[in-house]
Design a protein around this motif. Structure first.
Motif, mmCIF file in Angstrom:
data_model
loop_
_atom_site.group_PDB
_atom_site.id
_atom_site.type_symbol
_atom_site.label_atom_id
_atom_site.label_comp_id
_atom_site.label_asym_id
_atom_site.label_seq_id
_atom_site.Cartn_x
_atom_site.Cartn_y
_atom_site.Cartn_z
ATOM 1 N N LEU A 216 0.838 -1.211 0.000
ATOM 2 C CA LEU A 216 0.000 0.000 0.000
ATOM 3 C C LEU A 216 0.869 1.255 0.000
ATOM 4 O O LEU A 216 0.428 2.326 -0.364
ATOM 5 C CB LEU A 216 -0.923 0.024 1.232
ATOM 6 C CG LEU A 216 -2.047 -1.012 1.283
ATOM 7 C CD1 LEU A 216 -2.783 -0.933 2.622
ATOM 8 C CD2 LEU A 216 -3.030 -0.820 0.132
ATOM 9 N N ASP A 217 2.086 1.092 0.488
ATOM 10 C CA ASP A 217 3.045 2.194 0.615
ATOM 11 C C ASP A 217 2.504 3.307 1.507
ATOM 12 O O ASP A 217 2.618 4.493 1.190
ATOM 13 C CB ASP A 217 3.438 2.743 -0.773
ATOM 14 C CG ASP A 217 4.671 3.643 -0.664
ATOM 15 O OD1 ASP A 217 5.440 3.464 0.290
ATOM 16 O OD2 ASP A 217 4.832 4.538 -1.512
ATOM 17 N N CYS A 218 1.892 2.893 2.625
ATOM 18 C CA CYS A 218 1.409 3.899 3.577
ATOM 19 C C CYS A 218 2.400 3.995 4.742
ATOM 20 O O CYS A 218 3.320 3.183 4.867
ATOM 21 C CB CYS A 218 0.009 3.542 4.068
ATOM 22 S SG CYS A 218 -0.115 1.924 4.833
ATOM 23 N N ASP A 219 2.174 4.991 5.608
ATOM 24 C CA ASP A 219 3.026 5.154 6.794
ATOM 25 C C ASP A 219 2.327 4.676 8.053
ATOM 26 O O ASP A 219 2.983 4.333 9.039
ATOM 27 C CB ASP A 219 3.420 6.623 6.950
ATOM 28 C CG ASP A 219 4.232 7.103 5.765
ATOM 29 O OD1 ASP A 219 5.262 6.468 5.468
ATOM 30 O OD2 ASP A 219 3.820 8.075 5.113
ATOM 31 N N PHE A 220 0.979 4.710 8.017
ATOM 32 C CA PHE A 220 0.188 4.278 9.174
ATOM 33 C C PHE A 220 -1.034 3.525 8.679
ATOM 34 O O PHE A 220 -1.598 3.857 7.629
ATOM 35 C CB PHE A 220 -0.292 5.486 9.997
ATOM 36 C CG PHE A 220 0.822 6.273 10.602
ATOM 37 C CD1 PHE A 220 1.306 5.974 11.869
ATOM 38 C CD2 PHE A 220 1.416 7.308 9.894
ATOM 39 C CE1 PHE A 220 2.360 6.694 12.412
ATOM 40 C CE2 PHE A 220 2.462 8.035 10.424
ATOM 41 C CZ PHE A 220 2.934 7.733 11.690
ATOM 42 N N PHE A 221 -1.451 2.539 9.474
ATOM 43 C CA PHE A 221 -2.665 1.780 9.143
ATOM 44 C C PHE A 221 -3.348 1.489 10.476
ATOM 45 O O PHE A 221 -2.686 1.086 11.432
ATOM 46 C CB PHE A 221 -2.292 0.467 8.430
ATOM 47 C CG PHE A 221 -3.469 -0.309 7.923
ATOM 48 C CD1 PHE A 221 -3.927 -0.137 6.614
ATOM 49 C CD2 PHE A 221 -4.148 -1.196 8.755
ATOM 50 C CE1 PHE A 221 -5.027 -0.851 6.144
ATOM 51 C CE2 PHE A 221 -5.247 -1.904 8.295
ATOM 52 C CZ PHE A 221 -5.676 -1.733 6.983
ATOM 53 N N VAL A 222 -4.678 1.705 10.542
ATOM 54 C CA VAL A 222 -5.376 1.430 11.815
ATOM 55 C C VAL A 222 -6.514 0.437 11.572
ATOM 56 O O VAL A 222 -7.108 0.417 10.495
ATOM 57 C CB VAL A 222 -5.973 2.703 12.460
ATOM 58 C CG1 VAL A 222 -4.910 3.745 12.712
ATOM 59 C CG2 VAL A 222 -7.099 3.292 11.644
ATOM 60 N N CYS A 223 -6.793 -0.389 12.571
ATOM 61 C CA CYS A 223 -7.994 -1.223 12.492
ATOM 62 C C CYS A 223 -8.546 -1.531 13.886
ATOM 63 O O CYS A 223 -7.893 -1.282 14.901
ATOM 64 C CB CYS A 223 -7.780 -2.479 11.662
ATOM 65 S SG CYS A 223 -6.462 -3.525 12.180
ATOM 66 N N SER A 224 -9.782 -2.032 13.879
ATOM 67 C CA SER A 224 -10.528 -2.297 15.125
ATOM 68 C C SER A 224 -10.814 -3.784 15.253
ATOM 69 O O SER A 224 -11.344 -4.392 14.314
ATOM 70 C CB SER A 224 -11.898 -1.599 15.095
ATOM 71 O OG SER A 224 -11.784 -0.220 14.997
ATOM 72 N N SER A 225 -10.530 -4.339 16.420
ATOM 73 C CA SER A 225 -10.804 -5.759 16.668
ATOM 74 C C SER A 225 -12.282 -6.108 16.481
ATOM 75 O O SER A 225 -12.621 -7.142 15.915
ATOM 76 C CB SER A 225 -10.357 -6.094 18.095
ATOM 77 O OG SER A 225 -10.980 -7.234 18.585
ATOM 78 N N HIS A 226 -13.172 -5.223 16.954
ATOM 79 C CA HIS A 226 -14.600 -5.617 16.952
ATOM 80 C C HIS A 226 -15.169 -5.745 15.548
ATOM 81 O O HIS A 226 -16.195 -6.391 15.345
ATOM 82 C CB HIS A 226 -15.449 -4.639 17.785
ATOM 83 C CG HIS A 226 -15.621 -3.296 17.168
ATOM 84 N ND1 HIS A 226 -16.755 -2.951 16.480
ATOM 85 C CD2 HIS A 226 -14.810 -2.219 17.120
ATOM 86 C CE1 HIS A 226 -16.626 -1.702 16.041
ATOM 87 N NE2 HIS A 226 -15.461 -1.238 16.422
ATOM 88 N N LYS A 227 -14.482 -5.140 14.563
ATOM 89 C CA LYS A 227 -14.949 -5.317 13.183
ATOM 90 C C LYS A 227 -14.325 -6.565 12.557
ATOM 91 O O LYS A 227 -14.698 -6.994 11.482
ATOM 92 C CB LYS A 227 -14.608 -4.085 12.351
ATOM 93 C CG LYS A 227 -15.344 -2.830 12.855
ATOM 94 C CD LYS A 227 -15.376 -1.748 11.832
ATOM 95 C CE LYS A 227 -15.672 -0.398 12.425
ATOM 96 N NZ LYS A 227 -17.110 -0.115 12.563
ATOM 97 N N LEU A 228 -13.352 -7.125 13.257
ATOM 98 C CA LEU A 228 -12.639 -8.332 12.796
ATOM 99 C C LEU A 228 -13.159 -9.576 13.510
ATOM 100 O O LEU A 228 -12.424 -10.532 13.688
ATOM 101 C CB LEU A 228 -11.143 -8.193 13.098
ATOM 102 C CG LEU A 228 -10.363 -7.121 12.338
ATOM 103 C CD1 LEU A 228 -8.997 -6.889 12.970
ATOM 104 C CD2 LEU A 228 -10.207 -7.552 10.894
ATOM 105 N N TYR A 229 -14.403 -9.526 14.005
ATOM 106 C CA TYR A 229 -15.017 -10.648 14.712
ATOM 107 C C TYR A 229 -14.349 -10.881 16.073
ATOM 108 O O TYR A 229 -14.492 -11.939 16.670
ATOM 109 C CB TYR A 229 -14.977 -11.941 13.852
ATOM 110 C CG TYR A 229 -15.606 -11.724 12.488
ATOM 111 C CD1 TYR A 229 -16.981 -11.899 12.305
ATOM 112 C CD2 TYR A 229 -14.851 -11.304 11.393
ATOM 113 C CE1 TYR A 229 -17.571 -11.667 11.056
ATOM 114 C CE2 TYR A 229 -15.429 -11.067 10.150
ATOM 115 C CZ TYR A 229 -16.780 -11.256 9.988
ATOM 116 O OH TYR A 229 -17.359 -11.019 8.766
#
Ligand code: PLP
Length: 407
Positions: A216-229
């Motif tokens: 993706l060539d990004c510097d930061f990536f965020v995610c949430s556990s509750h959306k990942l089951y």
């Protein structure tokens, strides 16, 4: 008879075995939060019942074991997004906290009066409000890349919106309203030309798309556990180590320091510099189990199944006169935001609820986007790995019923 992916995995989810208003629970709000498989619930219960201890704060055996599990989850999250090192993974409570951390800390590092932060017209408030806050603090300005009527980024606008004043570009990988998959690589390429940092909100992409932050060539990536089951209360930020090392802490407190006196304070190295206070220990352990669960099924298989349901539901809904769907991107996730002529979205939600069907209604934390679409509110159905063709049929039937009752 071969079972579909949804039929195979739905039994793993106890919440989906419940009745609502005496009807089978048809859960179509996975974009808001996903249901939890028994395996994740069991993992959390085992941790609380037999393994619970604080982390990184004790020499006693349960603390050491809990710390190992916690750090194993960090390695699992690194691998989940193909980060280079565990030191690049910061545990947070979810995407909102992750974006606040980045905006607050990177914003203070990178922004000065006259600088610009660029988002898109399709952002969730979690990727708008923190940037407003840091722009107010630093004198920078917030701008947005416009979208087309189909709900895709206007790529021809990249060159004019992202300029040599742009210091940070922060955008969602997948829209929570339109389902649009954004071409992060293209936006990152333009950002690199002007030397801007690239932040990706992966709250909606991480459950369906194999994430590779290098590609993706990004510097930061965020995610949430509750959306990942996984459980609520956990998530993570991945950030490039060389940038994290320069960033000031986000919150102050225990375990993020090197030295504290009344004269001065020095801070720990990343990631601990950004993890003040007792972390969300059990949710992080649960998130690890959830990531194992979805990776064992395989995101390409999950995405293909959800796409099948999306096409099925879209084709059916398009038959209903007066029903309008928002978002028609070439690459779209299984989210259908819609309105019906003469019917309030709230009323659609209430009729569907009576049938045991859960959809989201309202503004989906995306007021600027809804303004762009020219509507005050929509109903939104979103699909997860556990949904079935039967769920789609019940949903479409109930929407038809709502139209007859209310229009
Ligand atoms: N970004 C997007 C695109 C979202 O859809 C959401 C939640 O719906 C968020 C950010 C915020 O995530 P959380 O509520 O888990 O912090």
């Amino acid at each position: 008879m071969t079972l579909s992916l949804g039929e195979r995995f739905k039994p793993d989810f106890p919440m989906l075995q419940q009745l609502v208003h005496g009807k089978p629970y048809t859960y179509l709000d996975t974009a808001a939060t996903a249901q939890k498989p028994q395996l994740v619930i069991d993992r959390m219960e085992r941790f609380y019942a037999t393994e619970y201890a604080t982390v990184r704060r004790g020499v006693y055996a349960p603390c050491q074991t809990a710390t190992q599990m916690y750090e194993a989850a960090r390695e699992r999250c690194r691998a989940f997004v193909n980060g280079s090192s565990v030191t690049e993974v910061i545990f947070v409570r979810g995407s909102t906290e992750g974006l606040n951390l980045i905006a607050s800390s990177l914003g203070r590092l990178a922004l000065k009066p006259g600088d610009e932060v660029v988002v898109t017209e399709m952002e969730h408030h979690a990727n708008i409000v923190p940037w407003h806050m840091v722009c107010e603090l630093t004198g920078a300005t917030l701008k947005a890349i416009p979208i087309t009527d189909d709900g895709e980024l206007q790529l021809e606008a990249l060159a004019t919106v992202i300029t040599d004043r742009t210091r940070i570009v922060s955008l969602t990988h997948v829209s929570n309203v339109l389902g649009t998959h954004n071409p992060i690589e293209l936006v990152a390429k333009r950002a690199r030309e002007v030397g801007a940092y690239v932040v990706v909100d992966g709250a909606q992409s991480s459950p369906h798309v194999d994430i590779d932050v290098q590609a993706l060539d990004c510097d930061f990536f965020v995610c949430s556990s509750h959306k990942l089951y996984g459980p609520s209360g956990a998530g993570f930020v991945w950030g490039r180590e060389e940038i994290l090392r320069q960033m000031p802490p986000y919150q102050g407190g225990g375990e993020m320091i090197d030295h504290v006196s009344f004269d001065r304070v020095t801070y720990d190295e990343p990631p601990y510099r950004f993890e003040a206070g007792t972390p969300p220990i059990a949710p992080v352990i649960g998130m690890h189990a959830a990531i194992d669960y979805i990776d064992a099924i395989g995101k390409p298989a999950i995405a293909a199944w959800e796409d099948h349901l999306l096409r099925l539901a879209t084709a059916e809904l398009e038959q209903i006169p007066g029903l309008r769907i928002f978002g028609n991107a070439a690459h779209k996730s299984a989210v259908i935001a819609f309105v019906m002529d003469g019917v309030a979205s709230m009323d659609i939600g209430m009729v569907l609820d009576r049938e045991g069907i859960a959809v989201r209604v309202g503004q989906h934390c995306a007021q600027p986007l809804l303004r762009r679409l020219g509507v005050h509110a929509t109903a939104r159905a979103s699909f997860g790995l556990y949904n079935t063709e039967e769920d789609v049929a019940r949903f479409v039937e109930a929407v038809r019923e709502a139209k007859e009752l209310l229009a």
